[in-house]
Design a protein around this motif. Structure first.
Motif, PDB file in Angstrom:
ATOM      1  N   UNK A 101      73.211  49.800  32.517  1.00  0.00           N
ATOM      2  CA  UNK A 101      72.861  49.345  31.174  1.00  0.00           C
ATOM      3  C   UNK A 101      73.072  47.846  31.094  1.00  0.00           C
ATOM      4  N   UNK A 102      72.275  47.182  30.282  1.00  0.00           N
ATOM      5  CA  UNK A 102      72.415  45.734  30.113  1.00  0.00           C
ATOM      6  C   UNK A 102      73.298  45.456  28.900  1.00  0.00           C
ATOM      7  N   UNK A 103      74.395  44.753  29.121  1.00  0.00           N
ATOM      8  CA  UNK A 103      75.317  44.398  28.045  1.00  0.00           C
ATOM      9  C   UNK A 103      75.033  42.974  27.576  1.00  0.00           C
ATOM     10  N   UNK A 104      75.271  42.663  26.314  1.00  0.00           N
ATOM     11  CA  UNK A 104      75.011  41.312  25.803  1.00  0.00           C
ATOM     12  C   UNK A 104      75.756  40.226  26.575  1.00  0.00           C
ATOM     13  N   UNK A 105      76.961  40.533  27.065  1.00  0.00           N
ATOM     14  CA  UNK A 105      77.766  39.538  27.775  1.00  0.00           C
ATOM     15  C   UNK A 105      77.239  39.229  29.165  1.00  0.00           C
ATOM     16  N   UNK A 106      76.253  40.018  29.647  1.00  0.00           N
ATOM     17  CA  UNK A 106      75.738  39.825  31.001  1.00  0.00           C
ATOM     18  C   UNK A 106      74.578  38.837  31.069  1.00  0.00           C
ATOM     19  N   UNK A 107      74.171  38.309  29.928  1.00  0.00           N
ATOM     20  CA  UNK A 107      73.082  37.337  29.906  1.00  0.00           C
ATOM     21  C   UNK A 107      73.543  36.080  29.174  1.00  0.00           C
ATOM     22  N   UNK A 108      72.920  34.966  29.512  1.00  0.00           N
ATOM     23  CA  UNK A 108      73.257  33.705  28.869  1.00  0.00           C
ATOM     24  C   UNK A 108      71.997  32.863  28.734  1.00  0.00           C
ATOM     25  N   UNK A 109      71.973  32.040  27.709  1.00  0.00           N
ATOM     26  CA  UNK A 109      70.825  31.150  27.526  1.00  0.00           C
ATOM     27  C   UNK A 109      71.041  29.823  28.234  1.00  0.00           C
ATOM     28  N   UNK A 110      72.249  29.610  28.721  1.00  0.00           N
ATOM     29  CA  UNK A 110      72.579  28.344  29.387  1.00  0.00           C
ATOM     30  C   UNK A 110      72.334  28.451  30.885  1.00  0.00           C
ATOM     31  N   UNK A 111      71.985  27.322  31.490  1.00  0.00           N
ATOM     32  CA  UNK A 111      71.880  27.266  32.935  1.00  0.00           C
ATOM     33  C   UNK A 111      73.284  27.283  33.518  1.00  0.00           C
ATOM     34  N   UNK A 112      73.478  28.037  34.586  1.00  0.00           N
ATOM     35  CA  UNK A 112      74.807  28.118  35.181  1.00  0.00           C
ATOM     36  C   UNK A 112      75.193  26.826  35.882  1.00  0.00           C
ATOM     37  N   UNK A 113      74.212  26.046  36.258  1.00  0.00           N
ATOM     38  CA  UNK A 113      74.472  24.708  36.787  1.00  0.00           C
ATOM     39  C   UNK A 113      73.938  23.728  35.758  1.00  0.00           C
ATOM     40  N   UNK A 114      74.841  23.010  35.107  1.00  0.00           N
ATOM     41  CA  UNK A 114      74.470  22.159  33.987  1.00  0.00           C
ATOM     42  C   UNK A 114      73.984  20.793  34.454  1.00  0.00           C
ATOM     43  N   UNK A 115      73.399  20.054  33.527  1.00  0.00           N
ATOM     44  CA  UNK A 115      72.942  18.697  33.836  1.00  0.00           C
ATOM     45  C   UNK A 115      74.125  17.855  34.292  1.00  0.00           C
ATOM     46  N   UNK A 116      73.927  17.090  35.343  1.00  0.00           N
ATOM     47  CA  UNK A 116      74.999  16.248  35.865  1.00  0.00           C
ATOM     48  C   UNK A 116      75.911  16.963  36.841  1.00  0.00           C
ATOM     49  N   UNK A 117      75.544  18.208  37.234  1.00  0.00           N
ATOM     50  CA  UNK A 117      76.352  18.964  38.184  1.00  0.00           C
ATOM     51  C   UNK A 117      75.568  19.226  39.467  1.00  0.00           C
ATOM     52  N   UNK A 118      76.294  19.544  40.527  1.00  0.00           N
ATOM     53  CA  UNK A 118      75.690  19.952  41.783  1.00  0.00           C
ATOM     54  C   UNK A 118      76.333  21.251  42.246  1.00  0.00           C
ATOM     55  N   UNK A 119      75.591  22.017  43.034  1.00  0.00           N
ATOM     56  CA  UNK A 119      76.073  23.298  43.513  1.00  0.00           C
ATOM     57  C   UNK A 119      76.504  23.164  44.972  1.00  0.00           C
ATOM     58  N   UNK A 120      77.762  23.497  45.238  1.00  0.00           N
ATOM     59  CA  UNK A 120      78.316  23.384  46.586  1.00  0.00           C
ATOM     60  C   UNK A 120      78.651  24.778  47.105  1.00  0.00           C
ATOM     61  N   UNK A 121      77.974  25.247  48.159  1.00  0.00           N
ATOM     62  CA  UNK A 121      78.321  26.551  48.736  1.00  0.00           C
ATOM     63  C   UNK A 121      79.526  26.418  49.670  1.00  0.00           C
ATOM     64  N   UNK A 122      80.480  27.319  49.509  1.00  0.00           N
ATOM     65  CA  UNK A 122      81.705  27.263  50.296  1.00  0.00           C
ATOM     66  C   UNK A 122      81.924  28.611  50.977  1.00  0.00           C
ATOM     67  N   UNK A 123      82.044  28.605  52.283  1.00  0.00           N
ATOM     68  CA  UNK A 123      82.324  29.827  53.024  1.00  0.00           C
ATOM     69  C   UNK A 123      83.823  30.008  53.205  1.00  0.00           C
ATOM     70  N   UNK A 124      84.344  31.132  52.784  1.00  0.00           N
ATOM     71  CA  UNK A 124      85.773  31.406  52.879  1.00  0.00           C
ATOM     72  C   UNK A 124      86.024  32.529  53.875  1.00  0.00           C
ATOM     73  N   UNK A 125      86.949  32.309  54.790  1.00  0.00           N
ATOM     74  CA  UNK A 125      87.358  33.356  55.718  1.00  0.00           C
ATOM     75  C   UNK A 125      88.182  34.401  54.965  1.00  0.00           C
ATOM     76  N   UNK A 126      88.305  35.607  55.528  1.00  0.00           N
ATOM     77  CA  UNK A 126      89.031  36.668  54.816  1.00  0.00           C
ATOM     78  C   UNK A 126      90.418  36.248  54.338  1.00  0.00           C
TER      79      UNK A 126
END
Length: 215
Positions: A101-126
């Motif tokens: 089921x889709x809950x209201x808290x599972x959606x957002x109108x905002x971009x998860x990466x905001x203006x002025x931000x960058x996305x950095x992928x980080x690999x973590x060992x166990x």
């Protein structure tokens, strides 16, 4: 010779109006109770469901969603089917799976990466993955931890503490089969993004959970 036997007289039992009225009232009440129970069991609500895998940050389309009619507990928060248009075009705040089921808290109108931000992928060992589950929106610190024998990147040689960068979890993958490595997408400021990416490349970055208030 004995004469004919006279049958005993059966007197009509006197009916008491009060008892009759009480009986009718109980019957009526019982019928009403059954009717209410039937209505409650038969009451169904049409809600929005997820029909395809949707990644965190992905924009929802009508093809990702469906409808289902079911008996819904009032404690369950779900988007009603007549509000489907209000969630189409919004982004998934969490990873969505088919059949849920889709809950209201599972959606957002905002971009998860905001203006002025960058996305950095980080690999973590166990051994680097926190026991606390990483969830979108969680605040973290990226700490530069140089290899043994190297000087820490403090920005100033007189500072003994390692340099840190503030970030926010956008998505965390499941552990990769075989290696157990978890990839965490962290949003940082545009100024800190390249430096954090360099730390990742050099294997000199650790992820630390920030306090709940972000301090």
């Amino acid at each position: 010779m004995a004469g004919p036997v006279t049958p005993p007289r059966v007197s009509a039992r006197r009916r008491r109006p009060g008892v009759i009225a009480l009986s009718l009232a109980l019957i009526a009440a019982g019928g009403a109770g059954v009717a209410v129970l039937v209505l409650q069991v038969g009451h169904r609500t049409e809600v929005v469901t997820v029909v395809r895998d949707v990644q965190v940050g992905q924009v929802l389309t009508e093809d990702d969603l469906g409808k289902a009619s079911l008996a819904l507990d009032p404690a369950v928060k779900a988007v009603r089917a007549d509000n489907l248009d209000s969630v189409v075009g919004r982004r998934a705040a969490v990873e969505l799976r088919p059949g849920s089921l889709l809950a209201p808290s599972q959606v957002t109108k905002d971009s998860l990466v905001k203006a002025g931000e960058q996305l950095v992928p980080i690999g973590l060992k166990p051994e680097q993955v926190p026991a606390t589950a990483l969830v979108p929106g969680q605040k973290v610190e990226l700490v530069h931890v140089p290899a043994q024998g190297q000087a820490p990147d403090t920005g100033k040689s007189s500072e003994p503490s390692p340099r840190t960068v503030e970030g926010r979890v956008v998505k965390a993958s499941g552990a990769a089969p075989g290696t157990g490595i978890v990839v965490v997408d962290v949003a940082t400021s545009a100024e800190d993004g390249p430096m954090a990416a360099a730390w990742v490349s050099a294997g000199a970055l650790h992820l630390v959970l920030a306090a709940p208030d972000g301090s």
